[in-house]
Design an enzyme around this catalytic site. Structure first.
Site, PDB file in Angstrom:
ATOM      1  N   LYS A   1       1.036  -1.239   0.062  1.00 24.16           N
ATOM      2  CA  LYS A   1      -0.340  -0.564   0.255  1.00 24.16           C
ATOM      3  C   LYS A   1       0.589   1.233  -0.055  1.00 24.16           C
ATOM      4  O   LYS A   1       1.792   0.936  -0.082  1.00 24.16           O
ATOM      5  CB  LYS A   1      -0.880   0.000   1.407  1.00 24.16           C
ATOM      6  CG  LYS A   1      -2.155  -1.086   1.002  1.00 24.16           C
ATOM      7  CD  LYS A   1      -3.543  -1.189   1.651  1.00 24.16           C
ATOM      8  CE  LYS A   1      -3.962  -2.041   1.744  1.00 24.16           C
ATOM      9  NZ  LYS A   1      -5.614  -2.513   2.551  1.00 24.16           N
TER      10      LYS A   1
ATOM     11  N   ARG B   1      -3.168  -9.836   5.066  1.00 21.39           N
ATOM     12  CA  ARG B   1      -3.276 -10.099   3.350  1.00 21.39           C
ATOM     13  C   ARG B   1      -2.409  -9.624   3.152  1.00 21.39           C
ATOM     14  O   ARG B   1      -2.348  -8.581   3.206  1.00 21.39           O
ATOM     15  CB  ARG B   1      -4.825  -9.521   3.557  1.00 21.39           C
ATOM     16  CG  ARG B   1      -4.916  -9.554   2.256  1.00 21.39           C
ATOM     17  CD  ARG B   1      -6.366  -8.705   2.049  1.00 21.39           C
ATOM     18  NE  ARG B   1      -7.072  -8.453   0.582  1.00 21.39           N
ATOM     19  CZ  ARG B   1      -6.763  -7.917  -0.379  1.00 21.39           C
ATOM     20  NH1 ARG B   1      -5.512  -6.962  -0.112  1.00 21.39           N
ATOM     21  NH2 ARG B   1      -7.188  -8.034  -0.998  1.00 21.39           N
TER      22      ARG B   1
END
Ligand code: PMM
Length: 280
Positions: free
Chosen positions: A208, A259
């Protein structure tokens, strides 16, 4: 043991692996590779949630994920479906998905919690304040940790009111969703507060933007050597390493699962952590 959820995005536009797995055989092959690398769960998604992403028609989304989920469930893979649509969630569960992973925590589709309640699937509820098109417009907090905790609690109440048993609920801080870089770090720093809500906690930091902001996004050095990304290309290996570190820190804070895209690197990092923690 911290579970590893491997990411399988069946989308043309997800920011780090998009477009590669639209073909059924290719998608199944990648899921098998995720499993061999150590994934306990494969998270199948047909709609990108990257900042600025366009919404996908639910029929298109269903057409992308259902055949893959059917094939994976038939192979014994534990599958979660990454969707904000109740109809997609129901179809995915009918196809064999065991977890509905809704980054919007039931806010995007008012029918979501009823659909989950009518199934026997677990539900991962993400902290979320609005669609990706205006992701950062909502990133305003006086007390980011307190507000994320309170808003997750509110979603747990809504899920319970819809008839979802408390034991079926997983909570996710929604890293990158309605949060800017420093707000993400603040939430991660107090992940114990979310763990303290008494549910399983799932954390998604993989590749991210806030990691890129922290470590940069260029190759390790001009002499990085063969196989290193071309100039101007993001160095995903750097973000995968940073992701593995956040996986270890999340595990230390009591996370149930992480995740990730690069399962092998996170698996190695979690194995090293276990050796450290469990030695006597
Ligand atoms: N992040 C993305 C998508 N799905 N699901 C959960 N539970 N938690 C997350 O943080 C999360 C998610 C966006 O990342 P991607 O585009 O790489 O899949």
């Amino acid at each position: 043991m911290t579970l590893i959820m491997g990411i399988l995005n069946i989308t043309p536009d997800s920011f780090s692996d998009g477009g590669r797995y639209l073909d059924l055989d290719v998608a199944i092959g990648h899921a098998e590779a995720l499993r061999r690398a150590g994934a306990h769960i494969v998270d199948v998604g047909g709609e990108s949630t990257r900042p600025g992403a366009e919404r996908v028609d639910p029929d298109v989304e269903r057409g992308r994920v259902v055949p893959v989920i059917e094939a994976l469930a038939a192979r014994g893979v534990v599958v979660s479906v990454d969707t904000m649509n109740a109809a997609t969630a129901s179809a995915a569960v009918a196809a064999g998905a065991r977890i509905v992973n809704d980054v919007s925590g039931g806010l995007a589709d008012p029918d979501m919690f009823a659909a989950v309640a009518a199934s026997d699937a677990d539900v991962a509820i993400g902290h979320w304040r609005g669609h990706s098109t205006d992701m950062y417009a909502t990133a305003r907090y006086d007390d980011v940790v307190g507000e994320v905790v309170a808003e997750l609690q509110e979603r747990v109440s809504a899920a319970a009111a819809a008839g979802i048993a408390p034991s079926r609920i997983v909570l996710d801080p929604g890293i990158g969703f309605g949060k800017r870089g420093d707000q993400n770090w603040a939430v991660l720093n107090r992940l114990d507060r979310i763990v303290g809500l008494g549910k399983r906690v799932l954390v998604g930091t993989s590749r991210k933007g806030f990691l890129r902001e922290a470590i940069g996004d260029t190759p390790f050095g001009a002499d990085a050597g063969a196989g290193s990304p071309a100039a101007g290309e993001p160095d995903l290996a750097r973000r995968d390493l940073a992701t593995a570190v956040t996986s270890v820190l999340a595990a230390d804070a009591g996370a149930w699962g992480v995740r990730v895209h690069d399962v092998a690197t996170t698996r190695d990092a979690l194995t090293v952590r276990s050796r450290w923690r469990e030695a006597s």
